[in-house]
Design an enzyme around this catalytic site. Structure first.
Site, PDB file in Angstrom:
ATOM      1  N   ASP A 282       0.832  -1.200   0.000  1.00  0.00           N
ATOM      2  CA  ASP A 282       0.000   0.000   0.000  1.00  0.00           C
ATOM      3  C   ASP A 282       0.868   1.252   0.000  1.00  0.00           C
ATOM      4  O   ASP A 282       2.088   1.174   0.178  1.00  0.00           O
ATOM      5  CB  ASP A 282      -0.970  -0.011   1.206  1.00  0.00           C
ATOM      6  CG  ASP A 282      -0.321  -0.496   2.501  1.00  0.00           C
ATOM      7  OD1 ASP A 282       0.927  -0.521   2.581  1.00  0.00           O
ATOM      8  OD2 ASP A 282      -1.056  -0.840   3.435  1.00  0.00           O
TER       9      ASP A 282
ATOM     10  N   ASN B  42      -8.124  -2.849  14.053  1.00  0.00           N
ATOM     11  CA  ASN B  42      -9.503  -3.023  13.584  1.00  0.00           C
ATOM     12  C   ASN B  42      -9.616  -4.174  12.586  1.00  0.00           C
ATOM     13  O   ASN B  42     -10.646  -4.351  11.952  1.00  0.00           O
ATOM     14  CB  ASN B  42     -10.030  -1.714  12.962  1.00  0.00           C
ATOM     15  CG  ASN B  42      -9.219  -1.283  11.740  1.00  0.00           C
ATOM     16  OD1 ASN B  42      -8.309  -1.993  11.308  1.00  0.00           O
ATOM     17  ND2 ASN B  42      -9.552  -0.130  11.184  1.00  0.00           N
TER      18      ASN B  42
ATOM     19  N   GLU C  89      -9.755  -1.668   4.983  1.00  0.00           N
ATOM     20  CA  GLU C  89     -10.404  -1.372   6.260  1.00  0.00           C
ATOM     21  C   GLU C  89     -11.682  -2.200   6.401  1.00  0.00           C
ATOM     22  O   GLU C  89     -12.176  -2.758   5.414  1.00  0.00           O
ATOM     23  CB  GLU C  89     -10.753   0.125   6.305  1.00  0.00           C
ATOM     24  CG  GLU C  89      -9.557   1.056   6.164  1.00  0.00           C
ATOM     25  CD  GLU C  89      -8.727   1.185   7.427  1.00  0.00           C
ATOM     26  OE1 GLU C  89      -8.937   0.398   8.391  1.00  0.00           O
ATOM     27  OE2 GLU C  89      -7.846   2.063   7.472  1.00  0.00           O
TER      28      GLU C  89
HETATM   29  C1  F6R Z   1       1.356  -1.311   6.247  1.00  0.00           C
HETATM   30  C2  F6R Z   1       0.116  -2.064   6.295  1.00  0.00           C
HETATM   31  C3  F6R Z   1      -0.699  -2.135   7.533  1.00  0.00           C
HETATM   32  C4  F6R Z   1       0.092  -2.657   8.737  1.00  0.00           C
HETATM   33  C5  F6R Z   1      -0.809  -2.777   9.973  1.00  0.00           C
HETATM   34  C6  F6R Z   1      -0.030  -3.221  11.191  1.00  0.00           C
HETATM   35  O1  F6R Z   1       1.947  -1.392   4.972  1.00  0.00           O
HETATM   36  O2  F6R Z   1      -0.248  -2.601   5.294  1.00  0.00           O
HETATM   37  O3  F6R Z   1      -1.812  -2.957   7.301  1.00  0.00           O
HETATM   38  O4  F6R Z   1       0.636  -3.905   8.414  1.00  0.00           O
HETATM   39  O5  F6R Z   1      -1.402  -1.535  10.234  1.00  0.00           O
HETATM   40  O6  F6R Z   1       0.924  -2.241  11.494  1.00  0.00           O
HETATM   41  P1  F6R Z   1       1.993  -2.444  12.648  1.00  0.00           P
HETATM   42  O7  F6R Z   1       2.931  -3.498  12.194  1.00  0.00           O
HETATM   43  O8  F6R Z   1       2.666  -1.095  12.770  1.00  0.00           O
HETATM   44  O9  F6R Z   1       1.240  -2.828  13.877  1.00  0.00           O
END
Ligand code: F6R
Length: 234
Positions: free
Chosen positions: A73, A133, A140
């Site tokens: 992303d 979430n 999302e």
């Molecule tokens: C980032 C992504 C997000 C993270 C998720 C967990 O490229 O795709 O989905 O993997 O928000 O983030 P952390 O590892 O910071 O808890």
């Protein structure tokens, strides 16, 4: 290795062990298929693994010269280059490797990311973190299963979680582009990583609850080759 639901679960004792486990899986993939296409996340969880891979790469132990790395992303309205996920991946991993520049891809740079992935042979191994979430990449809650790479408005909870990177909520980008659920499920192998007790509840819902767009990570249980690596009991 335990079988929980349909996902093999590797429960490690520490964040360091989780990082080693993930790094080992990536190294194995790269050695078995040097032309591998990887889907790579940003965020806190993969940082330990990226440090290990950076070290191995700088020691000359890993040859990425034929590998392809696809960001999961990217923000579309980041105020500065340093805030982009491309920058994050470059400074935490890719900059230490010999992945050619032309083999590093951001979904922000292509009109048809899914076609591009396909043209490079398809994703071999995609690594995913999980949001509180239940989001995976920037899918999302509410994202339908039939979604390919698309642009999204970020939820306030995701913007809040990411604000440490931006020095204040007001400047956290509002829009992003992300691989969709189908893009992710099309990867030959998936690894979901979750570190810290605060991820336990949502991981359990994703792995043991119903498959529902309300918990996008629950779609992963539809995949035949998904491994979940945690540093806590599930
Ligand atoms: C980032 C992504 C997000 C993270 C998720 C967990 O490229 O795709 O989905 O993997 O928000 O983030 P952390 O590892 O910071 O808890």
């Amino acid at each position: 290795m335990l079988a929980t639901g349909t996902s093999p679960l590797t429960k490690t004792d520490s964040y360091e062990a989780l990082s080693h486990e993930l790094a080992e899986a990536i190294v194995k993939q790269l050695r078995e298929k040097p032309t591998s296409c990887f889907g790579l996340p940003t965020g806190n969880t993969p940082i330990g693994c990226y440090k290990l891979l950076s070290r191995y790469s700088q020691m000359g132990a890993l040859d990425w010269s034929r590998a392809h790395c696809f960001q999961l992303d990217e923000y579309v309205d980041a105020a500065a280059d340093e805030q982009t996920f491309a920058h994050f991946l470059d400074s935490n991993l890719l900059g230490a490797t010999n992945v050619p520049d032309e083999n590093r891809y951001s979904p922000n740079d292509y009109n048809n990311y899914d076609e591009l992935i396909e043209s490079r042979g398809g994703l071999d191994l995609t690594v995913l973190g999980i949001g509180h979430n239940g989001h995976i990449a920037f899918n999302e809650p509410g994202t339908p299963r039939m979604s390919w790479t698309h642009s999204v408005w970020l939820t306030e909870s995701t913007r809040h979680a990411n604000k440490s990177y931006f020095g204040g909520q007001t400047v956290v980008p509002r829009r992003a582009v992300t691989m969709g659920i189908e893009t992710i499920l099309s990867s030959r192998k998936l690894i979901l990583i979750a570190s810290g007790r605060d991820k336990q509840e949502i991981l359990e819902r994703a792995m043991l609850g119903n498959v529902t767009p309300e918990v996008p990570a629950s779609f992963l249980s539809l995949h035949p080759h998904v491994t979940v690596i945690t540093d806590f009991e599930v």
